[in-house]
Design a protein around this motif. Structure first.
Motif, short mmCIF file in Angstrom:
data_model
loop_
_atom_site.label_atom_id
_atom_site.label_comp_id
_atom_site.label_asym_id
_atom_site.label_seq_id
_atom_site.Cartn_x
_atom_site.Cartn_y
_atom_site.Cartn_z
N ALA A 1 0.83 -1.21 0.00
CA ALA A 1 0.00 0.00 0.00
C ALA A 1 0.87 1.26 0.00
CB ALA A 1 -0.94 -0.01 1.21
N SER B 1 2.29 1.97 -3.35
CA SER B 1 1.30 2.52 -4.28
C SER B 1 0.80 3.89 -3.85
CB SER B 1 0.12 1.55 -4.42
OG SER B 1 0.54 0.32 -4.99
N ASN B 2 1.47 4.49 -2.86
CA ASN B 2 1.15 5.84 -2.38
C ASN B 2 -0.28 5.92 -1.86
OD1 ASN B 2 1.63 8.51 -1.77
ND2 ASN B 2 1.27 9.27 -3.86
N ILE B 3 -0.60 5.04 -0.91
CA ILE B 3 -1.95 4.95 -0.35
C ILE B 3 -2.46 6.27 0.23
CG2 ILE B 3 -1.11 4.09 1.89
CD1 ILE B 3 -4.34 2.93 0.20
N CYS C 1 -2.45 9.12 -1.01
CA CYS C 1 -3.04 9.93 -2.08
C CYS C 1 -4.13 9.18 -2.85
CB CYS C 1 -1.94 10.38 -3.05
SG CYS C 1 -0.73 11.49 -2.30
N ALA C 2 -4.52 8.00 -2.37
CA ALA C 2 -5.50 7.18 -3.09
C ALA C 2 -6.93 7.68 -2.86
CB ALA C 2 -5.38 5.72 -2.66
N TRP D 1 -9.41 1.44 -1.32
CA TRP D 1 -8.62 2.57 -1.82
C TRP D 1 -8.21 2.28 -3.27
CZ3 TRP D 1 -8.32 1.05 3.26
CH2 TRP D 1 -8.45 2.05 4.23
N HIS D 2 -8.43 3.26 -4.15
CA HIS D 2 -8.04 3.16 -5.56
C HIS D 2 -6.79 4.00 -5.75
CE1 HIS D 2 -12.02 1.47 -7.00
NE2 HIS D 2 -12.27 1.82 -5.74
N CYS D 3 -5.66 3.34 -5.87
CA CYS D 3 -4.38 4.03 -5.98
C CYS D 3 -4.15 4.50 -7.43
CB CYS D 3 -3.24 3.13 -5.53
SG CYS D 3 -3.42 2.54 -3.82
N ASN D 4 -3.32 5.49 -7.56
CA ASN D 4 -3.07 6.07 -8.89
C ASN D 4 -2.40 5.10 -9.84
OD1 ASN D 4 -4.19 8.58 -8.23
ND2 ASN D 4 -2.26 9.35 -7.39
N ASP D 5 -1.70 4.09 -9.32
CA ASP D 5 -1.04 3.11 -10.20
C ASP D 5 -1.96 1.95 -10.55
OD1 ASP D 5 -1.18 1.68 -7.85
OD2 ASP D 5 0.98 1.29 -7.69
N THR E 1 -3.54 -0.01 -8.36
CA THR E 1 -3.65 -0.98 -7.26
C THR E 1 -4.90 -0.70 -6.42
OG1 THR E 1 -1.25 -1.21 -7.13
CG2 THR E 1 -2.50 -1.87 -5.18
#
Length: 320
Positions: free
Chosen positions: A44, A47-49, A51-52, A251-255, A257
């Protein structure tokens, strides 16, 4: 809205988890619990959680919209599972920590010819590879008047190429709407089917005499005041905030994930009283002109079209 495609892989928990030898709060037959620790999952963080996009995790069954015989169709989740004998051998090998090799042709139960594996399923020599639980996630098309998937079939009209969808309304932040949405606009999206006969109906929708089912596109019910990704803050949010009366968060991450947290991971009950979904007003946007077809008096489209323009305090208050 982000298109999720047909990916329905197992989402990691936002926290690292551990297994406890005590009965599950989620599954009656499961004699262990998977609980969250206070340490954030490195996947998480990678994947920069922080900012998700945080969205409500709904309690239903997963669906998928894709082409079938050249037309947009609703697909139901169907994991290909091993035979009882193969499953026993698999579980015994895990218990003994032995290496296990599947024979996909012989070890797995038959599925309909129309079955397809989900995107993200690995393949070896042209054959899908089972996941760590010995399942092969996949989909089957929901045929017109399907008996096995009758509740799925009730929310789609292949005559008009539309689906009954619950989604945020455009008038204000709290309002939801039930709308007839073209299946072509839902292509390659995953959705959740919720309603009377799905997962014990935690949202109190419809009744045995008048069942109500709806589709909700994943990622559309956003959490506007999501807490920080911190164990204690999330625990307090689920327990004390009105918006926290949900099954969980995705959570919908920008990458791309997807990361989840379920109330059960924190040792909390679900459902526990009224849900946040049932605290939001809903308006019906299903015009009669589009569905005045000879589809039968019990047709869900016809029933909703008879309420077109009506507003209700919540989805559980909708009555035909």
């Amino acid at each position: 809205m982000r298109r999720l495609g047909a990916v329905q892989q197992k989402m990691p928990c936002v926290f690292l988890t551990e297994v406890r030898e005590e009965p599950s709060r989620k599954r009656e037959s499961q004699q262990f619990q998977v609980v969250a620790t206070e340490r954030v999952n490195p996947r998480a963080l990678q994947s920069n959680i922080p900012c998700a996009l945080a969205t409500e995790k709904l309690d239903g069954t997963c669906c998928y919209v894709s082409l079938y015989k050249g037309e947009p169709y609703l697909w139901a989740r169907l994991d290909r599972k091993p035979s009882k004998q193969a499953d026993r051998r698999f579980k015994q090998s895990r218990k003994n920590r032995e290496e296990f090799t599947w024979n996909v042709e012989e070890d797995f139960r038959n599925v309909p010819e129309s079955w397809i594996p989900a995107h993200g399923v690995q393949h070896c020599n042209g054959r899908p590879v089972p996941d760590e639980n010995g399942h092969i996630p996949g989909w089957v098309p929901v045929e017109r008047n399907s008996k096995q998937y009758c509740w799925h079939a009730s929310v789609v009209s292949y005559d008009t190429g539309t689906a009954l969808v619950l989604r945020p309304g455009s008038e204000d932040g709290e309002l939801l709407e039930v709308a007839a949405v073209p299946l072509s606009e839902l292509l390659e999206q995953t959705l959740e089917l919720i309603g009377t006969n799905v997962n014990a109906n935690p949202y109190g929708m419809g009744s045995k005499k008048q069942p109500i089912h709806l589709l909700v596109s994943h990622g559309t019910l956003r959490i506007r005041n999501a807490p920080a990704v911190n164990y204690q803050q999330l625990l307090a949010w689920f327990q004390e905030c009105e918006e926290g009366r949900v099954e969980g968060i995705v959570w919908h991450c920008n990458d791309g994930t997807l990361v989840k947290l379920h109330r059960h991971h924190l040792g909390l009950k679900w459902p526990d009283g009224d849900t946040f979904l049932n605290r939001r007003p809903v308006v019906i946007r299903v015009p009669w002109e589009s569905y005045a077809l000879d589809r039968g008096a019990q047709d869900l489209f016809a029933a909703f079209s008879s309420l077109n323009g009506r507003r209700f305090d919540s989805v559980q208050d909708i009555r035909f």
